[in-house]
Design a protein around this motif. Structure first.
Motif, mmCIF file in Angstrom:
data_model
loop_
_atom_site.group_PDB
_atom_site.id
_atom_site.type_symbol
_atom_site.label_atom_id
_atom_site.label_comp_id
_atom_site.label_asym_id
_atom_site.label_seq_id
_atom_site.Cartn_x
_atom_site.Cartn_y
_atom_site.Cartn_z
ATOM 1 N N LYS A 110 0.819 -1.220 0.000
ATOM 2 C CA LYS A 110 0.000 0.000 0.000
ATOM 3 C C LYS A 110 0.847 1.262 0.000
ATOM 4 O O LYS A 110 0.328 2.353 -0.213
ATOM 5 C CB LYS A 110 -0.982 -0.012 1.168
ATOM 6 N N PRO A 143 -2.929 2.328 -3.470
ATOM 7 C CA PRO A 143 -3.976 2.116 -2.459
ATOM 8 C C PRO A 143 -4.577 0.710 -2.447
ATOM 9 O O PRO A 143 -5.038 0.242 -1.410
ATOM 10 C CB PRO A 143 -5.052 3.140 -2.818
ATOM 11 N N GLY A 173 -2.913 -1.989 -2.845
ATOM 12 C CA GLY A 173 -1.930 -2.832 -2.180
ATOM 13 C C GLY A 173 -1.891 -4.252 -2.707
ATOM 14 O O GLY A 173 -1.998 -4.512 -3.911
ATOM 15 N N SER A 190 -2.244 -5.509 3.841
ATOM 16 C CA SER A 190 -3.622 -6.014 3.805
ATOM 17 C C SER A 190 -3.602 -7.358 4.515
ATOM 18 O O SER A 190 -2.562 -8.021 4.553
ATOM 19 C CB SER A 190 -4.090 -6.226 2.365
#
Length: 155
Positions: free
Chosen positions: A30, A34, A36, A59
């Protein structure tokens, strides 16, 4: 040799892939995008290859598995608290990961001069999500301390 029909598909440790190129475990995706690791998992699945998910992913392994369109392997750091390690393996298995890729060099880390020189830190909102969501808690393990090196984090 007739090369008009070249097929790079193969198997890697019993897993079929469209090419002998796999996605290596990379921490904190990430920081780059965004989406990731979920975005990487979608891309690897679309390409027909394996993604190896880092323990230090930004994540959770479950979020990544939900987004994946192909096979996943899980890269594992072995923690001193073996209950954490066991929980990570159980979660990977439950989420459908097909293999554990064990990292064995963590007890003796190389000196990461570039990280020190560049004063590597994580931006706000990026953390070790797999440890944040562990039932077994290691104090502070999901947070990368400001002005900390990888070595300081691991040790």
């Amino acid at each position: 040799v007739d090369v008009s029909r070249v097929d790079p598909a193969t198997t890697v440790l019993g897993t079929s892939v469209t090419m002998p190129v796999l996605v290596a475990p990379t921490a904190f995706a990430k920081r780059a995008h965004p989406d990731g690791e979920a975005g990487i998992a979608r891309a690897a699945g679309a390409a027909g290859t394996v993604m190896t998910v880092s323990t230090l992913a930004s994540s959770t392994m479950e979020e990544i598995a939900a987004a994946a369109g192909g096979p996943l392997w899980y890269q594992l750091y072995v923690y001193r608290d073996r209950a954490v390690t066991e929980e990570l393996v159980a979660r990977a298995e439950a989420a459908g990961y097909q293999a554990i890729v064990l990292t064995v060099d963590t007890p003796v880390l190389g000196h990461r001069e570039r990280d020190t020189r560049n004063q590597f830190t994580l931006p706000d909102g990026v953390s070790v999500r797999n440890l944040e969501t562990c039932r077994t808690v290691i104090d502070g393990a999901s947070k990368w301390p400001k002005e900390s090196s990888f070595g300081a984090y691991i040790h």
